[in-house]
Write an enzyme that holds these catalytic residues in place. Structure first.
Site, PDB file in Angstrom:
ATOM      1  N   ARG A 105       0.829  -1.195   0.000  1.00  0.00           N
ATOM      2  CA  ARG A 105       0.000   0.000   0.000  1.00  0.00           C
ATOM      3  C   ARG A 105       0.868   1.252   0.000  1.00  0.00           C
ATOM      4  NH1 ARG A 105      -1.212   2.395   4.836  1.00  0.00           N
ATOM      5  NH2 ARG A 105      -3.390   2.628   4.269  1.00  0.00           N
ATOM      6  N   LEU A 106       0.243   2.330  -0.423  1.00  0.00           N
ATOM      7  CA  LEU A 106       0.787   3.675  -0.249  1.00  0.00           C
ATOM      8  C   LEU A 106      -0.326   4.504   0.375  1.00  0.00           C
ATOM      9  CD1 LEU A 106       2.767   4.677  -3.495  1.00  0.00           C
ATOM     10  CD2 LEU A 106       3.691   4.286  -1.222  1.00  0.00           C
ATOM     11  N   ASP A 107       0.016   5.315   1.357  1.00  0.00           N
ATOM     12  CA  ASP A 107      -0.995   6.129   2.024  1.00  0.00           C
ATOM     13  C   ASP A 107      -1.679   7.066   1.034  1.00  0.00           C
ATOM     14  OD1 ASP A 107      -0.282   5.013   4.501  1.00  0.00           O
ATOM     15  OD2 ASP A 107       1.340   6.458   4.729  1.00  0.00           O
ATOM     16  N   LEU A 108      -2.860   7.512   1.421  1.00  0.00           N
ATOM     17  CA  LEU A 108      -3.643   8.422   0.594  1.00  0.00           C
ATOM     18  C   LEU A 108      -2.835   9.649   0.174  1.00  0.00           C
ATOM     19  CD1 LEU A 108      -6.671   8.907  -0.406  1.00  0.00           C
ATOM     20  CD2 LEU A 108      -6.891  10.363   1.618  1.00  0.00           C
ATOM     21  N   THR A 110       0.460   9.884   0.017  1.00  0.00           N
ATOM     22  CA  THR A 110       1.781   9.536  -0.508  1.00  0.00           C
ATOM     23  C   THR A 110       1.644   9.157  -1.977  1.00  0.00           C
ATOM     24  OG1 THR A 110       2.515   8.748   1.658  1.00  0.00           O
ATOM     25  CG2 THR A 110       3.776   8.014  -0.245  1.00  0.00           C
TER      26      THR A 110
END
Length: 238
Positions: A105-108, A110
């Site tokens: 995942r990548l944060d919202l 990022t």
């Protein structure tokens, strides 16, 4: 009768998610075996004769594996759906007919390199701690962290009761009141890079993942993707 396999492994082979994430899908009641909801992680199924459904739709193993490197923009959720109605990363690869899922995942807030695939075993390899897959980020941080602070992050700090693994850090540029820093880690703890810089008092302003291993984004525009070949995939694990 075919060789029985664990349900989570079968879901990974069908391109639903990595085995680890497939376990969460099973526990949440989204998977059924022969029309019966199955939440037992230890259950084994017969791939040829059992009917497996995810969210009510029959799933079958993928014949062709697809690997994509996406330059994720900020504001996109790294999941297959979002109850809040925010845009999801798979909408950026909707012209690919195969069902893809994000690896990790990548944060919202990022941006940057995100791999999507329908190969659950590959996703498991990228994410499993034993493979120590390096991920490199460029972080624009507040202030000017000195050498002592950066060395501290390189050696490892205690975050939420657990020490971070050694990191590789390079100061790229000093700006007015800000610094651009490159950091390489192989862990995948939630919001780890941001928490590391919070720890030394230089919070992240903007964060971008630029590489998995030696597979770099380079000039790939934001919101665009490229298909990966076997030569590209080897770069991830170097």
């Amino acid at each position: 009768m075919s060789e029985p396999v664990r349900l989570q492994k079968f879901l990974a082979q069908c391109g639903i998610a990595s085995r680890r994430k497939a376990e969460g899908l099973i526990l949440s009641g989204r998977v059924s075996v022969n029309s019966k909801t199955e939440t037992n992680l230890g259950v084994k199924i017969d791939p040829e004769n059992d009917s497996i459904r995810f969210d009510g739709k029959i799933v079958k193993p993928e014949k062709d594996h697809i690997y994509v490197l996406l330059n994720k923009p900020t504001g996109y959720v790294t999941s297959l759906s979002d109850p809040q109605g925010r845009p999801i990363v798979t909408s950026l690869v909707k012209d690919i007919p195969e069902r893809l899922f994000p690896v990790g995942r990548l944060d919202l807030d990022t941006e940057g390199a995100l791999i999507l695939t329908n190969d659950g075993d590959f996703a498991q390899k990228v994410q499993h701690p034993s493979h120590e897959t390096n991920k490199t980020y460029e972080a624009l941080v507040s202030g000017h962290p000195g050498k002592a602070k950066l060395n501290l992050l390189e050696q490892g700090i205690l975050l939420e009761g657990q020490e971070t693994a050694p990191a590789s850090i390079k100061l790229l540029k000093r700006l007015r009141g800000q610094s651009l820093v490159q950091i390489t880690i192989h862990e995948g703890r939630k919001r780890q890079v941001r928490k590391m810089f919070d720890f030394i008092g230089n919070p992240v302003i903007r964060l971008k993942r630029i590489a998995y291993g030696r597979l770099f984004l380079k000039n790939l525009p934001s919101g665009k993707y490229k298909l990966l070949n076997h030569k590209d995939l080897k770069k991830i694990f170097l």
